[in-house]
Scaffold this motif. Structure first.
Motif, PDB file in Angstrom:
ATOM      1  N   VAL A 127     -14.288 -30.402 -34.773  1.00  0.00           N
ATOM      2  CA  VAL A 127     -12.990 -31.082 -34.882  1.00  0.00           C
ATOM      3  C   VAL A 127     -11.888 -30.122 -34.459  1.00  0.00           C
ATOM      4  O   VAL A 127     -11.820 -28.998 -34.957  1.00  0.00           O
ATOM      5  CB  VAL A 127     -12.737 -31.583 -36.322  1.00  0.00           C
ATOM      6  CG1 VAL A 127     -11.386 -32.293 -36.407  1.00  0.00           C
ATOM      7  CG2 VAL A 127     -13.861 -32.515 -36.771  1.00  0.00           C
ATOM      8  N   SER A 128     -11.032 -30.568 -33.554  1.00  0.00           N
ATOM      9  CA  SER A 128      -9.971 -29.702 -33.031  1.00  0.00           C
ATOM     10  C   SER A 128      -8.633 -30.040 -33.666  1.00  0.00           C
ATOM     11  O   SER A 128      -8.454 -31.104 -34.275  1.00  0.00           O
ATOM     12  CB  SER A 128      -9.875 -29.865 -31.509  1.00  0.00           C
ATOM     13  OG  SER A 128      -9.361 -31.153 -31.195  1.00  0.00           O
ATOM     14  N   ASP A 129      -7.681 -29.124 -33.484  1.00  0.00           N
ATOM     15  CA  ASP A 129      -6.309 -29.401 -33.935  1.00  0.00           C
ATOM     16  C   ASP A 129      -5.745 -30.615 -33.203  1.00  0.00           C
ATOM     17  O   ASP A 129      -4.930 -31.364 -33.751  1.00  0.00           O
ATOM     18  CB  ASP A 129      -5.419 -28.186 -33.681  1.00  0.00           C
ATOM     19  CG  ASP A 129      -5.698 -27.051 -34.656  1.00  0.00           C
ATOM     20  OD1 ASP A 129      -6.342 -27.307 -35.693  1.00  0.00           O
ATOM     21  OD2 ASP A 129      -5.283 -25.914 -34.383  1.00  0.00           O
ATOM     22  N   GLY A 130      -6.199 -30.828 -31.959  1.00  0.00           N
ATOM     23  CA  GLY A 130      -5.759 -32.000 -31.214  1.00  0.00           C
ATOM     24  C   GLY A 130      -6.208 -33.300 -31.851  1.00  0.00           C
ATOM     25  O   GLY A 130      -5.464 -34.295 -31.854  1.00  0.00           O
ATOM     26  N   PHE A 135      -4.039 -38.102 -35.192  1.00  0.00           N
ATOM     27  CA  PHE A 135      -3.911 -38.866 -36.437  1.00  0.00           C
ATOM     28  C   PHE A 135      -2.494 -38.738 -37.000  1.00  0.00           C
ATOM     29  O   PHE A 135      -1.853 -39.737 -37.345  1.00  0.00           O
ATOM     30  CB  PHE A 135      -4.931 -38.371 -37.477  1.00  0.00           C
ATOM     31  CG  PHE A 135      -6.266 -39.037 -37.423  1.00  0.00           C
ATOM     32  CD1 PHE A 135      -6.982 -39.103 -36.231  1.00  0.00           C
ATOM     33  CD2 PHE A 135      -6.835 -39.590 -38.555  1.00  0.00           C
ATOM     34  CE1 PHE A 135      -8.228 -39.713 -36.169  1.00  0.00           C
ATOM     35  CE2 PHE A 135      -8.082 -40.206 -38.515  1.00  0.00           C
ATOM     36  CZ  PHE A 135      -8.778 -40.271 -37.319  1.00  0.00           C
ATOM     37  N   SER A 136      -2.016 -37.506 -37.129  1.00  0.00           N
ATOM     38  CA  SER A 136      -0.716 -37.294 -37.783  1.00  0.00           C
ATOM     39  C   SER A 136       0.431 -37.920 -36.992  1.00  0.00           C
ATOM     40  O   SER A 136       1.366 -38.472 -37.583  1.00  0.00           O
ATOM     41  CB  SER A 136      -0.475 -35.800 -38.003  1.00  0.00           C
ATOM     42  OG  SER A 136      -0.478 -35.093 -36.780  1.00  0.00           O
ATOM     43  N   GLN A 137       0.374 -37.881 -35.670  1.00  0.00           N
ATOM     44  CA  GLN A 137       1.417 -38.521 -34.868  1.00  0.00           C
ATOM     45  C   GLN A 137       1.400 -40.032 -35.052  1.00  0.00           C
ATOM     46  O   GLN A 137       2.465 -40.670 -35.121  1.00  0.00           O
ATOM     47  CB  GLN A 137       1.227 -38.177 -33.391  1.00  0.00           C
ATOM     48  CG  GLN A 137       1.647 -36.760 -33.030  1.00  0.00           C
ATOM     49  CD  GLN A 137       1.442 -36.453 -31.563  1.00  0.00           C
ATOM     50  OE1 GLN A 137       0.566 -37.013 -30.910  1.00  0.00           O
ATOM     51  NE2 GLN A 137       2.256 -35.539 -31.040  1.00  0.00           N
ATOM     52  N   PHE A 237      -8.200 -43.807 -32.333  1.00  0.00           N
ATOM     53  CA  PHE A 237      -8.547 -42.402 -32.511  1.00  0.00           C
ATOM     54  C   PHE A 237      -9.630 -42.304 -33.574  1.00  0.00           C
ATOM     55  O   PHE A 237      -9.532 -42.943 -34.622  1.00  0.00           O
ATOM     56  CB  PHE A 237      -7.327 -41.566 -32.914  1.00  0.00           C
ATOM     57  CG  PHE A 237      -6.240 -41.535 -31.883  1.00  0.00           C
ATOM     58  CD1 PHE A 237      -6.390 -40.781 -30.725  1.00  0.00           C
ATOM     59  CD2 PHE A 237      -5.086 -42.273 -32.060  1.00  0.00           C
ATOM     60  CE1 PHE A 237      -5.390 -40.765 -29.759  1.00  0.00           C
ATOM     61  CE2 PHE A 237      -4.084 -42.261 -31.110  1.00  0.00           C
ATOM     62  CZ  PHE A 237      -4.238 -41.510 -29.945  1.00  0.00           C
ATOM     63  N   GLN A 238     -10.649 -41.500 -33.288  1.00  0.00           N
ATOM     64  CA  GLN A 238     -11.784 -41.389 -34.209  1.00  0.00           C
ATOM     65  C   GLN A 238     -12.230 -39.937 -34.300  1.00  0.00           C
ATOM     66  O   GLN A 238     -12.345 -39.249 -33.288  1.00  0.00           O
ATOM     67  CB  GLN A 238     -12.947 -42.261 -33.718  1.00  0.00           C
ATOM     68  CG  GLN A 238     -14.132 -42.314 -34.668  1.00  0.00           C
ATOM     69  CD  GLN A 238     -15.116 -43.408 -34.271  1.00  0.00           C
ATOM     70  OE1 GLN A 238     -14.981 -44.037 -33.228  1.00  0.00           O
ATOM     71  NE2 GLN A 238     -16.108 -43.657 -35.112  1.00  0.00           N
TER      72      GLN A 238
END
Length: 295
Positions: A127-130, A135-137, A237-238
């Protein structure tokens, strides 16, 4: 085995397909395996042969007669059925028993801790920061957030909704409103986000809510493993994560860690909205006069 589509889905089916080729030693081995298929999925060929009272190489020969390259591949087949929860391993009790067998090697607590650490390390690598930022955006820019988790993940669904609410976001825990699901989703709009938590398999209600979200144009997020990944239509997004290998503790910490990272990243990009809301909530709680037992 050479062809995945030829692999039977249970040990009993495998025996039936090859019954005419089995020797007396095979029969003794299979008796041990069938008596405790969970333990069979965790032990190596030498241990199984010892329990059956046959030559250590007998387990290898049995595996090859059943169509596998060797005993490790046969054991992988058994473990795959265990984690899928099918055939001889379809009950939660069987999966828990498998973890207890694994724990015998090094102690129960150590086994659970090792499983959690290994699962979290896999998250670091997959899992990347991207992924987190996507998700957060989505959460930052939406009107409302609907979170849906079933089974064990209903508790995580509730926690995510609570944390988002305290951070100033209009959040709805669908898991706690199953009896009023039509009312909760009646006003779903393209400005909203639906966040799914689905592991082992996507529950029918997940598919139904996903269809409603698609019809209403709402954005969808999902945290799943490979078994729960089949959500149709696919989420916008998943994040796919493993909660542990067969026979290991199936971590609840992993999806919670993903959720914590998303909420923390949200606070980093929402221009102080989360921090202001948390401070305001803290002040309100201190001055509200409400009973401490309620808080």
């Amino acid at each position: 085995m050479d062809r995945q589509d030829e692999v039977p889905q249970a040990l009993g089916d495998l025996i039936s397909r090859n019954s005419t080729r089995l020797t007396e030693a095979d029969t003794r081995l299979l008796g041990v395996l069938m008596q405790d298929p969970v333990r069979a999925a965790m032990e190596n060929g030498t241990a199984v042969s010892s329990r059956a009272g046959v030559h250590p190489a007998s387990a290898v020969r049995l595996a090859r007669r059943l169509g596998f390259k060797g005993y490790p591949e046969f054991r992988s087949f058994l473990q795959s059925n265990l984690i899928d929860g099918v055939g001889d391993f379809e009950s939660p009790a069987a999966r828990m028993a498998a973890r207890l067998v694994r724990a015998e090697e090094g102690g129960l607590l150590s086994s659970v801790l090792d499983s959690e650490i290994a699962a979290l390390e896999q998250v670091r690598n997959t899992v990347s920061d991207g992924n987190i930022r996507a998700f957060s955006q989505s959460l930052r820019d939406c009107r409302r957030v609907f979170i849906l988790g079933r089974g064990h993940f209903a508790a995580l669904s509730s926690l995510i909704a609570l944390r988002l609410k305290r951070s100033g976001y209009d959040s709805v825990d669908l898991g706690s409103q199953m009896h009023q699901l039509p009312e909760a989703l009646a006003t779903l709009s393209p400005e909203d986000v639906v966040w799914f938590l689905a592991f082992r398999r996507a529950a029918p209600v997940v598919q139904e809510v996903r269809a409603i979200a698609a019809a209403r144009g709402a954005k969808t997020l999902a945290v799943t493993d490979l078994k729960g990944a089949r959500i149709d239509p696919a989420p916008d997004f998943q994040i796919l994560v493993s909660r542990g290998d067969p026979g290991e503790s199936q971590s609840l910490v992993v999806p919670m860690t993903i959720a914590n990272a998303v909420i923390l990243d949200l606070a980093a990009i929402d221009e102080g909205r989360s921090l202001r809301s948390l401070n305001e909530f803290r002040a309100f709680r201190a001055d509200s006069g409400l009973s401490k037992a309620l808080l």
